[in-house]
Enzyme design. Structure first.
Site, PDB file in Angstrom:
ATOM      1  N   GLU A 278       0.846  -1.186   0.000  1.00  0.00           N
ATOM      2  CA  GLU A 278       0.000   0.000   0.000  1.00  0.00           C
ATOM      3  C   GLU A 278       0.887   1.243   0.000  1.00  0.00           C
ATOM      4  OE1 GLU A 278      -3.493   1.955   2.869  1.00  0.00           O
ATOM      5  OE2 GLU A 278      -1.953   0.625   3.703  1.00  0.00           O
ATOM      6  N   LYS A 341     -10.280   0.633  -2.209  1.00  0.00           N
ATOM      7  CA  LYS A 341     -10.522   0.164  -0.846  1.00  0.00           C
ATOM      8  C   LYS A 341     -11.980   0.393  -0.457  1.00  0.00           C
ATOM      9  CE  LYS A 341      -8.661   0.676   3.869  1.00  0.00           C
ATOM     10  NZ  LYS A 341      -7.714   1.463   4.699  1.00  0.00           N
ATOM     11  N   CYS A 391      -4.818  -2.759   3.479  1.00  0.00           N
ATOM     12  CA  CYS A 391      -4.615  -2.430   4.886  1.00  0.00           C
ATOM     13  C   CYS A 391      -5.525  -3.271   5.776  1.00  0.00           C
ATOM     14  CB  CYS A 391      -4.817  -0.932   5.106  1.00  0.00           C
ATOM     15  SG  CYS A 391      -4.274  -0.354   6.742  1.00  0.00           S
TER      16      CYS A 391
END
Length: 518
Positions: A278, A341, A391
């Site tokens: 990321e 995301k 994440c």
């Protein structure tokens, strides 16, 4: 308050803190099997209000010991004054402790109404734990079942009932041990019921271990026969302070490319997937030409599929908003597609209830609110689908499940855990992937900027891990499983069911008590 009243309060806080040792990075998982017994003892002997208070104190002790790393995030990287950082840690743990207080109160009420502790405790815990995972965007960090990530045979039943099913199992063992201890405390000896409770706990653990070991052998046989994909994870170890500096952008990109080139010199198999972390390319890929061309040329030169972490932008309500994006580029030097995301970090990537929390805009988010992607989105390469998880999306079971249902045969976790420094948070974070892999029987590749990077196999085992605050790469042929587990097909049923039953039972107990008083 006299000393006798203080003693159980301090004991609860200490015992809660000790329970944190059952979880990563320590991994003393047997502690989880008995760690809640002291609280259950109090629930069985105390009125609901008193039990709720002691449960709250127990959870404060656990939360501070478990999430101490928040101080590092706030003080070292967030430049927050230490008194405010401590206050923030206590506030977060207090919010999460409310769930344990609810568990203790309901368990006390149900057992006082005549329900066996052996039914009440696992049922209420599972329901409340599921509630924590979904309420107010959810925060399912280290559910009780995660303690079993360190013991592979006991982990395997997650393919049937998910992590909350494992939590049910662990709490049931705690209740059985508490039942034995209550009898011992009352009679000062182990009678027939106490021995039966201990025997039941032993049978559950031994049976779970034997079944899990047999299932492990079956899954490993399936893994050996499955087709594979050569996969490399890159850990560039770019310091957080340098990651977003524009003048260092090309140098940081080149470090990722150099590691990829080093791997390419040793790998002949194609197709080949390379995973960068990321924020490994912290710019708008396909919009900022110079840096974008560096990534596209590297993919073509090295005949690789590169999954990189970038920024994105999507049109909403007549204007563009940023996204946290994974871009997949292919060996022809082309951009194949992106994943945005889905589960954003409150106060980090967007401000919830912005009219109320307007004052955090300046410190919580740079610029505009990020907007989420679509749940279940996958990326396609070489005839197969990838399930990206950016994440902390890895802690949410429903996201990996949705991608698997959409055909993902490999999960990919890209994260930047450099905020955590050398604390145990990175190991805690990675442990959730063992659950996601077993729940869906999918391998997972994980690239973390400063660690821990590596692979998780469909049996839940971890391989080729790269340590914290080091740079390097790891390559492995990952099995591409195709079947769907019971959990993948049917999803989370146990948690909602337990919550409904617990609330109904608690309500009935309250009404009964009110009538008796009236």
């Amino acid at each position: 308050m006299n000393r006798d009243k203080w003693r159980p309060i301090s004991a609860m806080a200490l015992l809660g803190a000790l329970l944190a040792l059952a979880f990563p990075p320590y991994g003393l998982w047997p502690l989880a099997l008995a760690g809640y017994a002291p609280l259950l003892w109090q629930c069985r002997r105390s009125a609901p209000r008193r039990a709720a208070f002691l449960g709250f104190i127990f959870a404060i002790g656990f939360g501070v010991a478990e999430m101490y790393w928040l101080l590092v995030v706030l003080i070292e990287y967030g430049q927050v004054a230490w008194p405010l950082a401590i206050l923030a840690l206590l506030l977060l743990t207090a919010i999460l402790a409310l769930y344990v207080a609810l568990f203790a109160a309901l368990t006390s009420a149900l057992t006082r109404a005549g329900l066996s502790l052996l039914l009440a405790a696992p049922m209420v815990w599972t329901g409340v734990e599921w509630l924590r995972a979904v309420a107010l965007t959810g925060f399912p960090w280290l559910p009780l079942g995660n303690a079993l990530a360190a013991e592979l045979p006991l982990l395997q039943s997650a393919e049937i009932w998910g992590v909350h099913g494992l939590s049910f199992l662990v709490m049931l063992v705690n209740a059985l041990l508490t039942r034995a201890a209550l009898g011992l405390g009352a009679e000062r000896r182990l009678g027939g019921r106490e021995w039966a409770a201990l025997g039941a706990a032993a049978v559950i653990l031994a049976g779970g271990w034997l079944w899990g070991n047999a299932r492990l052998n079956q899954v490993r046989g399936e893994m050996a026969e499955a087709p594979t994909l050569m996969t490399t994870v890159v850990q560039a170890n770019v310091p957080l302070i340098q990651l977003w500096q524009r003048q260092l952008r090309e140098a940081n990109l080149q470090k990722h490319i150099d590691f990829t080139r080093r791997a390419a010199a040793q790998i002949n198999k194609r197709p080949w997937l390379v995973v960068w972390s990321e924020s490994s390319a912290p710019f708008y890929l396909m919009q900022e030409a110079r840096e974008s061309m560096m990534v596209l040329r590297a993919a073509k030169e090295l005949d690789a599929y590169i999954l990189t972490g970038t920024l994105g932008a999507r049109l909403k309500d007549g204007r563009y908003h940023p996204t946290n994006r994974s871009w997949l580029v292919g060996p022809q030097g082309e951009a194949i597609g992106w994943y945005d995301k889905v589960h954003l970090v409150p106060f980090g990537e967007y401000v919830p209830l912005e009219d109320l929390f307007f004052f955090v805009r300046a410190v919580a988010v740079t610029g505009d609110n990020f907007i989420p992607g679509q749940k279940g989105d996958t990326l396609g390469m070489a005839g197969l689908k990838l399930g990206p998880l950016i994440c902390y999306e890895s802690i949410f079971p429903e996201l990996a499940r949705a991608q698997t249902l959409q055909g993902a045969r490999l999960l990919v976790n890209q994260t930047n855990d450099s905020w955590y420094g050398r604390t145990g948070a990175s190991a805690q974070h990675m442990s959730h992937l063992a659950l996601r892999s077993v729940e869906n029987r999918r391998a997972c590749a994980r690239s973390a900027n400063t660690g821990i990077s590596g692979f998780v196999l469909p049996d839940g085992s971890m391989a080729d891990q790269l340590g914290l605050m080091s740079d390097g790469l790891a390559s492995r042929e990952l099995p591409l499983m195709t079947g769907l587990t019971f959990y993948t097909r049917h999803g989370e049923a146990l948690g909602p069911l337990c919550l409904i039953l617990a609330l109904l039972g608690g309500g009935a107990a309250w009404l009964r008590n009110r009538r008796q008083r009236g």
